[in-house]
Design a protein around this motif. Structure first.
Motif, mmCIF file in Angstrom:
data_model
loop_
_atom_site.group_PDB
_atom_site.id
_atom_site.type_symbol
_atom_site.label_atom_id
_atom_site.label_comp_id
_atom_site.label_asym_id
_atom_site.label_seq_id
_atom_site.Cartn_x
_atom_site.Cartn_y
_atom_site.Cartn_z
ATOM 1 N N ASN A 143 0.807 -1.082 -0.137
ATOM 2 C CA ASN A 143 0.056 -0.156 0.052
ATOM 3 C C ASN A 143 0.829 1.170 0.139
ATOM 4 O OD1 ASN A 143 -1.732 2.097 0.669
ATOM 5 N ND2 ASN A 143 -2.983 0.773 1.746
ATOM 6 N N SER A 144 0.933 1.978 -1.044
ATOM 7 C CA SER A 144 1.760 3.267 -1.222
ATOM 8 C C SER A 144 1.212 4.297 -0.092
ATOM 9 C CB SER A 144 1.489 3.800 -2.577
ATOM 10 O OG SER A 144 0.284 4.414 -2.851
ATOM 11 N N TYR A 145 0.163 4.358 0.227
ATOM 12 C CA TYR A 145 -0.390 5.444 1.378
ATOM 13 C C TYR A 145 0.187 5.087 2.762
ATOM 14 C CZ TYR A 145 -3.266 7.347 -1.696
ATOM 15 O OH TYR A 145 -3.801 8.339 -3.008
ATOM 16 N N CYS A 146 0.762 3.913 2.973
ATOM 17 C CA CYS A 146 1.498 3.546 4.268
ATOM 18 C C CYS A 146 2.720 4.027 4.186
ATOM 19 C CB CYS A 146 1.552 1.851 4.248
ATOM 20 S SG CYS A 146 2.250 1.292 5.888
ATOM 21 N N TYR A 147 3.468 3.846 3.133
ATOM 22 C CA TYR A 147 4.886 4.280 2.947
ATOM 23 C C TYR A 147 4.649 5.912 2.775
ATOM 24 C CZ TYR A 147 6.555 -0.290 2.542
ATOM 25 O OH TYR A 147 6.971 -1.721 2.462
ATOM 26 N N PHE A 148 3.674 6.350 2.135
ATOM 27 C CA PHE A 148 3.425 7.877 2.022
ATOM 28 C C PHE A 148 3.306 8.398 3.607
ATOM 29 C CE2 PHE A 148 0.909 11.452 2.103
ATOM 30 C CZ PHE A 148 1.271 12.364 1.097
ATOM 31 N N ASN A 149 2.299 7.942 4.442
ATOM 32 C CA ASN A 149 2.482 8.496 5.765
ATOM 33 C C ASN A 149 3.593 8.378 6.781
ATOM 34 O OD1 ASN A 149 -0.377 9.223 5.298
ATOM 35 N ND2 ASN A 149 -1.126 7.221 5.703
ATOM 36 N N PHE A 150 4.356 7.312 6.409
ATOM 37 C CA PHE A 150 5.613 7.322 7.143
ATOM 38 C C PHE A 150 6.484 8.429 6.583
ATOM 39 C CE2 PHE A 150 4.919 2.621 8.311
ATOM 40 C CZ PHE A 150 5.207 3.080 9.797
ATOM 41 N N GLY A 151 6.473 8.788 5.388
ATOM 42 C CA GLY A 151 7.365 9.785 5.009
ATOM 43 C C GLY A 151 6.797 11.222 5.538
ATOM 44 N N VAL A 152 5.561 11.313 5.531
ATOM 45 C CA VAL A 152 4.964 12.413 6.078
ATOM 46 C C VAL A 152 5.473 12.644 7.741
ATOM 47 C CG1 VAL A 152 3.014 13.859 6.829
ATOM 48 C CG2 VAL A 152 3.128 12.643 4.516
ATOM 49 N N TYR A 153 5.441 11.752 8.258
ATOM 50 C CA TYR A 153 6.025 11.606 9.334
ATOM 51 C C TYR A 153 7.376 11.961 9.623
ATOM 52 C CZ TYR A 153 7.772 9.995 14.018
ATOM 53 O OH TYR A 153 8.350 9.975 15.205
ATOM 54 N N TYR A 154 8.247 11.280 9.072
ATOM 55 C CA TYR A 154 9.709 11.757 9.093
ATOM 56 C C TYR A 154 9.895 13.375 8.410
ATOM 57 C CZ TYR A 154 10.983 6.961 10.402
ATOM 58 O OH TYR A 154 11.205 5.853 11.306
ATOM 59 N N TYR A 155 9.079 13.776 7.602
ATOM 60 C CA TYR A 155 9.256 14.999 7.129
ATOM 61 C C TYR A 155 8.941 16.009 8.195
ATOM 62 C CZ TYR A 155 8.470 19.163 4.338
ATOM 63 O OH TYR A 155 8.614 20.501 4.078
ATOM 64 N N GLU A 156 7.748 15.842 8.992
ATOM 65 C CA GLU A 156 7.477 16.505 10.020
ATOM 66 C C GLU A 156 8.694 16.271 11.265
ATOM 67 O OE1 GLU A 156 4.904 18.761 10.132
ATOM 68 O OE2 GLU A 156 4.239 18.042 8.165
ATOM 69 N N GLU A 157 9.177 15.474 11.279
ATOM 70 C CA GLU A 157 10.429 15.099 12.233
ATOM 71 C C GLU A 157 11.484 15.851 11.692
ATOM 72 O OE1 GLU A 157 10.049 13.902 15.504
ATOM 73 O OE2 GLU A 157 7.786 14.382 15.111
ATOM 74 N N SER A 158 11.659 16.321 10.596
ATOM 75 C CA SER A 158 12.842 17.074 9.998
ATOM 76 C C SER A 158 13.879 15.932 9.440
ATOM 77 C CB SER A 158 13.435 18.026 11.080
ATOM 78 O OG SER A 158 12.267 19.159 11.092
ATOM 79 N N MET A 193 13.131 17.368 -1.433
ATOM 80 C CA MET A 193 14.368 18.015 -2.230
ATOM 81 C C MET A 193 14.856 19.297 -2.058
ATOM 82 S SD MET A 193 14.668 15.095 -4.204
ATOM 83 C CE MET A 193 15.180 15.038 -5.878
ATOM 84 N N LYS A 194 13.978 20.120 -1.671
ATOM 85 C CA LYS A 194 14.409 21.527 -1.488
ATOM 86 C C LYS A 194 15.115 21.551 -0.090
ATOM 87 C CE LYS A 194 11.199 24.094 -4.286
ATOM 88 N NZ LYS A 194 9.898 24.828 -4.205
ATOM 89 N N LYS A 195 14.571 20.764 0.773
ATOM 90 C CA LYS A 195 15.215 20.760 2.178
ATOM 91 C C LYS A 195 16.578 20.138 2.161
ATOM 92 C CE LYS A 195 11.862 22.299 4.770
ATOM 93 N NZ LYS A 195 11.925 23.441 5.572
ATOM 94 N N LEU A 196 16.772 19.178 1.333
ATOM 95 C CA LEU A 196 17.987 18.429 1.105
ATOM 96 C C LEU A 196 19.041 18.944 0.192
ATOM 97 C CD1 LEU A 196 16.952 14.688 1.156
ATOM 98 C CD2 LEU A 196 17.963 15.982 3.072
ATOM 99 N N GLU A 197 18.491 20.245 -0.514
ATOM 100 C CA GLU A 197 19.045 20.795 -1.684
ATOM 101 C C GLU A 197 19.589 19.928 -2.674
ATOM 102 O OE1 GLU A 197 22.147 23.141 0.443
ATOM 103 O OE2 GLU A 197 20.565 24.563 1.435
ATOM 104 N N ILE A 198 18.618 19.128 -3.067
ATOM 105 C CA ILE A 198 19.119 18.101 -4.216
ATOM 106 C C ILE A 198 18.632 19.007 -5.387
ATOM 107 C CG2 ILE A 198 18.723 15.971 -5.288
ATOM 108 C CD1 ILE A 198 18.386 14.649 -2.325
#
Length: 55
Positions: free
Chosen positions: A5-20, A50-55
């Protein structure tokens, strides 16, 4: 956790994004993209990371 389920991975990504933890977020967003590139708001979050990582 449903590994197909792509949304499962997406939600983990959002979590880590919010945690910087942008590198970890990108890993999860890329996995979500592998499973379903049309996942809602996925491209937007990848662009933000990508902007945060300056890629």
């Amino acid at each position: 956790m449903d590994g197909t389920n792509s949304y499962c991975y997406f939600n983990f990504g959002v979590y880590y994004y919010e945690e910087s933890d942008y590198q970890k977020a990108l890993e999860y967003f890329n996995k979500a993209r592998e499973l379903d590139s049309t996942t809602y708001k996925l491209d937007s979050y990848i662009e933000k990371v990508m902007k945060k990582l300056e890629i």
